[in-house]
Design a protein around this motif. Structure first.
Motif, PDB file in Angstrom:
ATOM      1  N   THR A  18      30.556  51.346  34.450  1.00 24.83           N
ATOM      2  CA  THR A  18      30.414  50.417  33.332  1.00 24.83           C
ATOM      3  C   THR A  18      30.384  48.984  33.850  1.00 24.83           C
ATOM      4  N   ASN A  19      29.433  48.212  33.344  1.00 22.30           N
ATOM      5  CA  ASN A  19      29.284  46.813  33.719  1.00 22.30           C
ATOM      6  C   ASN A  19      29.944  45.926  32.668  1.00 22.30           C
ATOM      7  N   ASN A  20      31.086  45.353  33.016  1.00 22.26           N
ATOM      8  CA  ASN A  20      31.753  44.362  32.159  1.00 22.26           C
ATOM      9  C   ASN A  20      31.918  43.048  32.918  1.00 22.26           C
ATOM     10  N   THR A  21      30.929  42.717  33.765  1.00 25.95           N
ATOM     11  CA  THR A  21      30.997  41.502  34.589  1.00 25.95           C
ATOM     12  C   THR A  21      30.535  40.253  33.853  1.00 25.95           C
ATOM     13  N   ASN A  51      25.086  43.977  30.990  1.00 31.42           N
ATOM     14  CA  ASN A  51      26.498  43.806  30.686  1.00 31.42           C
ATOM     15  C   ASN A  51      26.866  44.623  29.447  1.00 31.42           C
ATOM     16  N   GLY A  52      28.010  45.307  29.523  1.00 31.76           N
ATOM     17  CA  GLY A  52      28.477  46.118  28.401  1.00 31.76           C
ATOM     18  C   GLY A  52      27.920  47.530  28.376  1.00 31.76           C
ATOM     19  N   THR A  54      26.880  51.366  30.259  1.00 35.94           N
ATOM     20  CA  THR A  54      27.408  52.353  31.202  1.00 35.94           C
ATOM     21  C   THR A  54      26.268  53.227  31.700  1.00 35.94           C
ATOM     22  N   ILE A  92      34.827  50.774  36.217  1.00 40.00           N
ATOM     23  CA  ILE A  92      34.493  49.657  35.333  1.00 40.00           C
ATOM     24  C   ILE A  92      34.548  48.397  36.187  1.00 40.00           C
ATOM     25  N   ARG A  94      34.510  44.440  36.419  1.00 40.98           N
ATOM     26  CA  ARG A  94      34.782  43.230  35.643  1.00 40.98           C
ATOM     27  C   ARG A  94      34.545  42.016  36.543  1.00 40.98           C
TER      28      ARG A  94
END
Length: 100
Positions: A18-21, A51-52, A54, A92, A94
């Motif tokens: 998951t991209n939450n960067t 972003n946001g 998966t 994940i 971040r």
């Protein structure tokens, strides 16, 4: 007596990344934890992990569930998780995980 071939011992596994960067991820690499080099970019030339979002990565033909995972965002910043047991956890990324 039954003898299993090495391929019979290999399992199909997966990891959700998951991209939450806050930035699009342009490159994604997953390699066995025992490897000395990164395997090919799983996003290729045309896919981006926004972003946001998966992405599920299927891992076939490996014996160990331990992998290193690296993401590279649109600014060229990298995020790395080492020795992830994909049977126990997903990844994940971040912004605070940025490699320094």
């Amino acid at each position: 007596m039954v003898i299993a071939s090495p391929m019979a011992l290999a399992q199909q596994m997966y990891v959700d990344v998951t991209n939450n960067t806050g930035f699009p991820i342009w490159h994604l690499y997953v390699s066995p934890a025992s490897a000395s080099d990164w395997e090919e970019d799983l996003l290729g030339a045309s896919e981006v992990l926004e972003n946001g979002r998966t992405k599920r990565i299927t891992l076939t033909g490996y014996k160990s569930p331990r992998f290193d995972v690296r993401a590279v965002d649109s600014d060229g910043d990298s995020y790395t998780r080492m020795n992830v047991n994909v049977r126990e956890s997903d990844v994940i990324f971040r912004l605070s995980d940025i490699d320094i």
